[in-house]
Design a protein around this motif. Structure first.
Motif, PDB file in Angstrom:
ATOM      1  N   UNK A 177      -5.923 -11.914   6.526  1.00 21.43           N
ATOM      2  CA  UNK A 177      -4.975 -10.945   5.982  1.00 21.43           C
ATOM      3  C   UNK A 177      -3.628 -11.090   6.666  1.00 21.43           C
ATOM      4  N   UNK A 195       5.145  -1.466   3.284  1.00 18.89           N
ATOM      5  CA  UNK A 195       3.923  -1.953   3.952  1.00 18.89           C
ATOM      6  C   UNK A 195       3.227  -2.919   2.985  1.00 18.89           C
ATOM      7  N   UNK A 217      -4.112   1.640   9.733  1.00 26.41           N
ATOM      8  CA  UNK A 217      -3.609   2.319   8.543  1.00 26.41           C
ATOM      9  C   UNK A 217      -2.885   1.483   7.500  1.00 26.41           C
ATOM     10  N   UNK A 218      -2.548   0.217   7.783  1.00 23.39           N
ATOM     11  CA  UNK A 218      -1.760  -0.510   6.774  1.00 23.39           C
ATOM     12  C   UNK A 218      -2.581  -0.713   5.499  1.00 23.39           C
ATOM     13  N   UNK A 219      -3.877  -0.860   5.671  1.00 23.00           N
ATOM     14  CA  UNK A 219      -4.753  -1.080   4.525  1.00 23.00           C
ATOM     15  C   UNK A 219      -5.645  -2.300   4.713  1.00 23.00           C
ATOM     16  N   UNK A 220      -5.210  -3.226   5.580  1.00 21.77           N
ATOM     17  CA  UNK A 220      -6.037  -4.402   5.868  1.00 21.77           C
ATOM     18  C   UNK A 220      -7.212  -3.990   6.752  1.00 21.77           C
ATOM     19  N   UNK A 226       0.086  -8.732   7.142  1.00 24.36           N
ATOM     20  CA  UNK A 226       0.870  -7.554   6.804  1.00 24.36           C
ATOM     21  C   UNK A 226       2.314  -7.721   7.252  1.00 24.36           C
ATOM     22  N   UNK A 282       4.363   5.051   8.047  1.00 27.81           N
ATOM     23  CA  UNK A 282       2.957   4.824   8.411  1.00 27.81           C
ATOM     24  C   UNK A 282       2.614   5.465   9.763  1.00 27.81           C
ATOM     25  N   UNK A 300      -0.729  -1.072  13.513  1.00 24.26           N
ATOM     26  CA  UNK A 300      -0.608  -0.733  12.086  1.00 24.26           C
ATOM     27  C   UNK A 300      -1.841  -1.211  11.323  1.00 24.26           C
ATOM     28  N   UNK A 301      -2.275  -2.437  11.617  1.00 22.46           N
ATOM     29  CA  UNK A 301      -3.464  -2.978  10.952  1.00 22.46           C
ATOM     30  C   UNK A 301      -4.757  -2.405  11.513  1.00 22.46           C
ATOM     31  N   UNK A 305       0.596  -5.757   2.196  1.00 19.67           N
ATOM     32  CA  UNK A 305      -0.668  -6.317   2.691  1.00 19.67           C
ATOM     33  C   UNK A 305      -1.086  -7.490   1.800  1.00 19.67           C
ATOM     34  N   UNK A 361       0.835  -1.209   0.000  1.00 21.96           N
ATOM     35  CA  UNK A 361       0.000   0.000   0.000  1.00 21.96           C
ATOM     36  C   UNK A 361       0.864   1.251   0.000  1.00 21.96           C
ATOM     37  N   UNK A 387      -4.990   3.992   2.080  1.00 22.85           N
ATOM     38  CA  UNK A 387      -4.448   2.628   2.125  1.00 22.85           C
ATOM     39  C   UNK A 387      -5.570   1.584   2.165  1.00 22.85           C
ATOM     40  N   UNK A 404      -0.834   6.381  11.923  1.00 26.23           N
ATOM     41  CA  UNK A 404      -1.282   5.600  13.079  1.00 26.23           C
ATOM     42  C   UNK A 404      -1.401   6.471  14.330  1.00 26.23           C
TER      43      UNK A 404
END
Lengths: 431, 431
Positions: free
Chosen positions: A390, A110, B361-364, A392, A402, B357-358, A112, A106, B89, A406
């Protein structure tokens, strides 16, 4: 025949009203008693239930591999090759549905991923009823086979006999099913949910059934953490949209092929041509005479509705309100209308696409949402035998970049430790 | 610290046992009363509930477009751009999940299609709790937006004030949400299920919440035909697998970022190195001191488990039995172990992939199966906002060829009318 545009809103609602499903407290408590018996006593309870409900004594609960392997010898060549053809088409269409993992960075650093995992242990229920249902084995068993589920248990009742129908067994064999429980009803569902000495517990239970089976699926899925069921079940139903050039004999035949399923089946015909509705009603009366299940079909026809609309577009609007399990289109230029389809489980397009083609052999699945659930539930498909998760994988630089996303959100949500889990890794308070 | 290989099967089971979810008959009946009130009285009931539970009088139930549009002016530039980065993301990763229709001619003249249809009306619930949760808006709202759902209703409570937090409103704005109900708890769920004067009824309700929200989702989905909910809900949880080179400060920070969610949060650490477990416990004590939500986190840590195993492979086996919502891997060579992952909602790989992070904002997606449901349920994904249906278009020749599969199976299943619907079209009895 109702003229849609002359009806009040209230009567329109009542025309499309489905009969209430009888699921009283008595069914619930009777079902719970059976579930508890099987949970407590396992195989012993299943044997007692087979005596009580299916008139079977001295039952071997599980089918032997020998019986599975030799089933084909008891089939006519026509039936054997019919099952094989249906199997091949169902395999071909569902193989197209094999999921693909997804991977995306992403932002740099990072990564995913979305990954698919086959549900490990699945149970497939096939009702007994008045006839064996090999098609029901194929429509579920092929999907379990394609997903690669580690454990597949087929449960289906025997009646007055200790052996299962060879068509059922041969369909199971094609699907690679090795574990077959000769037991039906709520007891079988409980065995799949809790496991017994002979039956492994499963993670998800598929398959249709009577009120007790449906109730048992609901009850065990709310009582066993981590157990899922396929979808809510209701009586089968068809809605046909036909224009003035449609063939009333074909329409009548399709309505009857739905009506013969059960007395609670729903059949609806919508047309912009009153003469088509009238001719269909005549054809129905004639075709009924030849049916072995005429009594069932006639009872179902008592709940049928014939609706006259102004335009075919309006017919699609009415269909979307109802949300039929099966939608048959007998129209001059079907393709023009396909974009109007909404809230249908499976659609049959044109004069030569009867519902029975999809019920058995075209390749699509016949396990479909009923009772209006087609507004939100899917027709059974291969993804129902998978779950996604998922993953990451973030680099230090990725997390640094990131962190500006966050940390302010963690602060806004008042979750310090969420922020700290980032800042401690970056060896400084970033925000 | 438990040594897995020295425990009995019974004590292993008890180590991984989740606390029972309190869902007594009292919660059920209180929830049903609220549901019935909203079903009967609509907006009026919602206003009464806001007075009673949220201490809000003279409430405008719906947020005005003006309030949504102007929310960003009340945000710090950091928070605004953090929400935008998270949004971007999440959009990027979920856009990859856009489904593709499938088309296959299984045999010549038999065309089968699988088509995706966005669920038309969806409801998104965002709990109030102790802080606003803009991340929860994004994790659901982005998916509704990408699916193209026609109606998207966001419901979230206000507390002691008549305005919603601007971070919530800005997240909603990015997701294109225009209908926002200021109401929470079972009342909001009932409003989404039945509709009120101000709130359109939806087909599927998404989102986490307390015991009343969870109960209300269960009740309305069993009471409104055609209504679905996202997945069963339970307390949040994390399981960390760490080897001897892992950083105990990072592990402790991750355990705490889960523990601060609520007193019923579950945190588990599994390692093949007892010194890592001991050092993590020391780090936990130290980091706890700095947390604003230390009391909550400490209560959650009372339910925590620290498990010593012989090998990292065994750690994955234990994790698969538990089926954690979040699985964090702090291992020297994570990639070697990825094929061992089973029954996890979302996985965080390596030292720089904290759960937060998840979460943000990571995207997941952060909406994940809990309470062992990761054995069978998926992490929230774009397909949860779609349904599939099938279409078959068959030519006369296609039906002729297919009839040798349909007719023998229909005969075996005793369904004459199914066979007749084919043979009448072919103007002869084929079988």
């Amino acid at each position: 025949m109702f003229n849609w545009n002359e009806e009040t809103n209230a009567s329109r609602e009542s025309i499309l009203q489905r009969p209430a499903i009888a699921m009283g407290a008595d069914i619930k408590s009777a079902t719970q008693i059976i579930i508890d018996q099987v949970k407590d006593k396992g195989d012993e309870a299943l044997l007692q239930l087979a005596k009580k409900f299916d008139n079977v004594y001295e039952l071997e609960l599980m089918v032997s591999m020998n019986d599975i392997d030799q089933a084909q010898e008891k089939l006519s060549p026509e039936l054997k090759s019919a099952i094989e053809c249906a199997y091949d088409n169902i395999v071909a269409f569902h193989t197209m549905q094999q999921p693909k993992d997804i991977k995306l960075e992403t932002i740099p650093g990072v990564l995913c991923e979305l990954k698919y995992q086959a549900i490990e242990a699945v149970g497939i229920y096939v009702p007994g009823g008045s006839a064996p249902l090999p098609s029901s084995v194929l429509m579920q068993g092929v999907l379990a086979q394609l997903s690669g589920a580690k454990t597949v248990v087929l449960a289906t009742p025997v009646k007055n006999t200790e052996t299962l129908n060879p068509a059922i067994l041969y369909a199971a064999k094609l699907c690679g099913i090795k574990t077959i429980l000769k037991s039906g009803g709520a007891g079988a569902i409980a065995a799949l949910a809790f496991g017994t000495q002979s039956v492994p517990a499963v993670n998800k239970i598929f398959g249709p059934g009577n009120a007790f089976v449906t109730m048992a699926k609901q009850l065990v899925s709310s009582q066993v953490p981590g157990l899922a069921i396929d979808m809510p079940a209701g009586p089968s139903e068809v809605l046909i949209i036909a224009d003035k050039r449609a063939n009333p004999d074909f329409i009548a035949a399709d309505l009857l092929s739905q009506a013969e399923h059960g007395k609670d089946s729903q059949v609806i015909l919508i047309s912009n041509a009153s003469e088509i509705i009238e001719k269909t009603q005549l054809a129905l009366a004639q075709q009924l005479k030849t049916l072995s299940r005429a009594e069932i079909a006639m009872a179902a026809l008592d709940n049928s509705a014939y609706i006259l609309v102004d335009t075919i577009t309006q017919a699609f609007e009415v269909s979307a309100i109802y949300g039929p399990e099966h939608l048959i289109l007998q129209l001059a230029n079907c393709d023009d209308y396909l974009p109007l389809i909404k809230n249908a489980g499976s659609v049959f397009v044109g004069d030569y696409s009867p519902e029975s083609a999809g019920d058995y052999a075209s390749g699509t699945n016949h396990v479909l949402p009923t009772y209006g659930y087609s507004k939100v539930y899917s027709s059974l498909n291969l993804l129902d035998f998978y779950r996604t998760y998922t993953v990451q994988t973030i680099t230090k630089q990725g997390l640094t970049d990131l962190s500006s996303a966050i940390l302010p959100i963690a602060a806004a949500e008042g979750l310090d430790a969420h922020a700290h889990a980032v800042s401690i890794r970056l060896e400084k308070e970033v925000c």
